[in-house]
Design a protein around this motif. Structure first.
Motif, mmCIF file in Angstrom:
data_model
loop_
_atom_site.group_PDB
_atom_site.id
_atom_site.type_symbol
_atom_site.label_atom_id
_atom_site.label_comp_id
_atom_site.label_asym_id
_atom_site.label_seq_id
_atom_site.Cartn_x
_atom_site.Cartn_y
_atom_site.Cartn_z
ATOM 1 N N ARG A 140 96.625 -13.183 27.261
ATOM 2 C CA ARG A 140 96.746 -13.236 25.609
ATOM 3 C C ARG A 140 96.027 -14.027 24.931
ATOM 4 O O ARG A 140 95.577 -14.071 23.911
ATOM 5 C CB ARG A 140 98.302 -13.308 25.239
ATOM 6 C CG ARG A 140 98.826 -11.946 25.741
ATOM 7 C CD ARG A 140 100.453 -11.835 24.994
ATOM 8 N NE ARG A 140 101.219 -10.923 25.619
ATOM 9 C CZ ARG A 140 100.953 -9.619 25.543
ATOM 10 N NH1 ARG A 140 99.904 -9.283 24.623
ATOM 11 N NH2 ARG A 140 101.680 -8.793 25.874
ATOM 12 N N SER A 141 95.811 -15.396 25.622
ATOM 13 C CA SER A 141 94.878 -16.384 25.218
ATOM 14 C C SER A 141 93.273 -16.032 24.827
ATOM 15 O O SER A 141 92.613 -16.409 24.339
ATOM 16 C CB SER A 141 95.070 -17.662 25.784
ATOM 17 O OG SER A 141 94.447 -17.563 27.059
ATOM 18 N N TYR A 142 92.999 -14.981 25.596
ATOM 19 C CA TYR A 142 91.734 -14.183 25.474
ATOM 20 C C TYR A 142 91.548 -13.117 24.814
ATOM 21 O O TYR A 142 90.699 -12.057 24.818
ATOM 22 C CB TYR A 142 91.024 -13.996 26.969
ATOM 23 C CG TYR A 142 90.959 -15.160 27.776
ATOM 24 C CD1 TYR A 142 89.890 -15.855 27.868
ATOM 25 C CD2 TYR A 142 92.058 -15.729 28.583
ATOM 26 C CE1 TYR A 142 89.660 -17.006 28.432
ATOM 27 C CE2 TYR A 142 91.883 -16.762 29.419
ATOM 28 C CZ TYR A 142 90.704 -17.453 29.416
ATOM 29 O OH TYR A 142 90.566 -18.637 30.167
ATOM 30 N N LYS A 151 85.607 -16.533 25.376
ATOM 31 C CA LYS A 151 86.118 -17.553 24.729
ATOM 32 C C LYS A 151 84.974 -17.939 23.711
ATOM 33 O O LYS A 151 84.908 -18.430 22.544
ATOM 34 C CB LYS A 151 86.247 -18.706 25.511
ATOM 35 C CG LYS A 151 87.917 -18.704 26.003
ATOM 36 C CD LYS A 151 89.022 -18.921 25.039
ATOM 37 C CE LYS A 151 90.252 -18.924 25.415
ATOM 38 N NZ LYS A 151 91.340 -19.061 24.455
#
Length: 456
Positions: free
Chosen positions: A260-262, A287
């Motif tokens: 989810r951070s991507y 990122k």
């Protein structure tokens, strides 16, 4: 009644004699990594064979199939043949050119080239009388062999998605991608989540105007290295799958964090249940905004492509890194025992109702293929020698011994090599049981299959 002249009869007899001159041999189809490994094993066992390849040189996919910038995703140590190490100055992840040079050096070292005929596509392999196999080549000539070993690979029969709508730009398969210039300055959509898809997406992130990566299901991105060691070298023979998964989960978490951070949804499949995607660059370029992640394509509309999440974007090039079919187009339908990515055979290679036909290299290991082929080649050579002593197919023997049909095309290389070591140790028992089973079918013969008439 057609009357042939003496010269015509002589030509027919000459052709028949030439075809029959191979009837004591086996034929290996394919001279890539697997085909060369099998050739070395047959050479070491003193089994006469011929070898052909459709391409103009040896090396298989490393010669004709990969893009210029490709590097292996498994490491040098887990890819090389165990009895023929790669040069010490090779990096942990050799390039396509280095892999090809290694295979050529392998062929030269073991004297395999004299048996290899390049530019020899096979069009038909059919069982005929007396348990023999008739092989027809693209130029129309035919030969008769004792057996045929299929090592024609699984990275050539392109699998393309079926799209709705029309696209104004170019649509190609990743098999047709060779160099970054094909991407430069273009708005590129890469479809797929495997290793080729991620390699090409990373390349597009560097040279294309924009890059979008469309994945039907998010993949587990496994780092190539962890603490300076290739990840492919961490699993050991004694590790159960749950422990391997746990270790890799830790490496993924420490290297990349959460999906989810991507901007990605978590994968819908269990780690290692699909062929692993080993790639550091896609998370990096996500990122940096050089790759945009999208779900599955919904439809094409001119320059615009619509996705199932309701978003859309314009593209110049669609790259379909959507895999390959396992295919044996030269076999009759009755012998094409392919179900999805698997060949329905016993012991990895053998049919239960035909002898002398061996399917080799259709599966995929979670790592390099060299060590597995180093173990499987000698085992297959012993099987071929045992088959000469039997009337029944070895596939029937393995079936009677309780060998199941495959349920997946993926395998753990360490578990595969352990099973092969046990099979080699227990081969006298396999031979003993094979003779017992053989006595139950003393009159077994392959059922010949009529070849189609050209133009029919």
């Amino acid at each position: 009644m057609v009357v042939q002249t003496p010269q015509q009869l002589a030509n027919v007899n000459k052709a028949n004699n030439k075809a029959n001159s191979h009837s004591h041999k086996h034929l290996i189809i394919g001279a890539g990594f697997v085909g060369l490994g099998i050739a070395q094993a047959l050479t070491a066992a003193g089994i006469p064979y011929d070898q052909v390849d459709a391409s103009d040189d040896i090396g298989g996919n490393w010669h004709h199939g990969v893009y210029e910038t490709a590097h292996i995703i498994s490491s040098r140590k887990t890819t090389e043949f165990s009895y023929f190490p790669m040069p010490a100055d090779y990096p942990d992840f050799p390039s396509a050119a280095q892999m090809l040079a290694y295979l050529r050096r392998f062929a030269d070292h073991f004297g395999l080239r004299d048996q290899i005929e390049c530019d020899r596509p096979v069009t038909q392999v059919y069982p005929i009388a007396n348990n023999q196999w008739q092989v027809t080549f693209a130029h129309g000539d035919r030969r008769i062999y004792k057996g045929v070993i299929l090592c024609n690979g699984h990275h050539w029969c392109k699998r393309l998605p079926k799209f709705t709508g029309q696209f104004n730009g170019e649509i190609i398969h990743s098999k047709d991608y060779k160099r970054p210039e094909q991407l430069r300055g273009k708005r590129v959509l890469v479809i797929g989540g495997g290793n080729s898809a991620c390699d090409i997406a990373a390349e597009a992130a560097r040279v294309a105007k924009s890059c979008t990566l469309s994945m039907r299901d998010t993949v587990w991105f496994i780092p190539k290295t962890f603490a300076g060691v290739p990840v492919a070298e961490f699993p050991q023979w004694w590790m159960p799958d749950w422990l391997q998964r746990g270790l890799i989960h830790i490496m993924i978490h420490l290297s990349f964090g959460s999906h989810r951070s991507y901007g990605l949804n978590p994968p819908n499949h269990r780690l290692l249940s699909k062929h692993p995607t080993i790639n550091n660059e896609v998370p990096y370029y996500l990122k940096h905004g050089r790759i945009t992640a999208k779900p599955e394509v919904k439809r094409l509309a001119g320059d615009t492509i619509h996705f199932v999440d309701g978003t859309e974007a314009e593209f110049d090039l669609v790259m379909c890194a959507t895999g390959y079919h396992v295919a044996y187009p030269f076999l009759p339908l009755d012998l094409n025992r392919v179900t999805g990515p698997m060949v329905q055979c016993y012991g990895g290679s053998h049919l239960p109702d035909y002898k002398g036909l061996y399917f080799v290299g259709w599966g995929q290991t979670r790592g390099g293929v060299g060590p597995v082929m180093s173990a499987y080649g000698p085992f297959l050579a012993r099987c071929i020698q045992l088959q000469d002593e039997l009337a029944v197919p070895l596939g029937l023997v393995f079936k009677a011994l309780g060998q199941p049909l495959p349920t997946t095309h993926l395998s753990d290389p360490h578990k595969t090599m352990l099973k092969l070591a046990i099979a080699q140790f227990g081969f006298p028992w396999i031979r003993y049981r094979a003779k017992q089973i053989n006595n139950q079918y003393p009159h077994f013969h392959n059922q010949p299959i009529a070849m189609p008439i050209p133009g029919s």
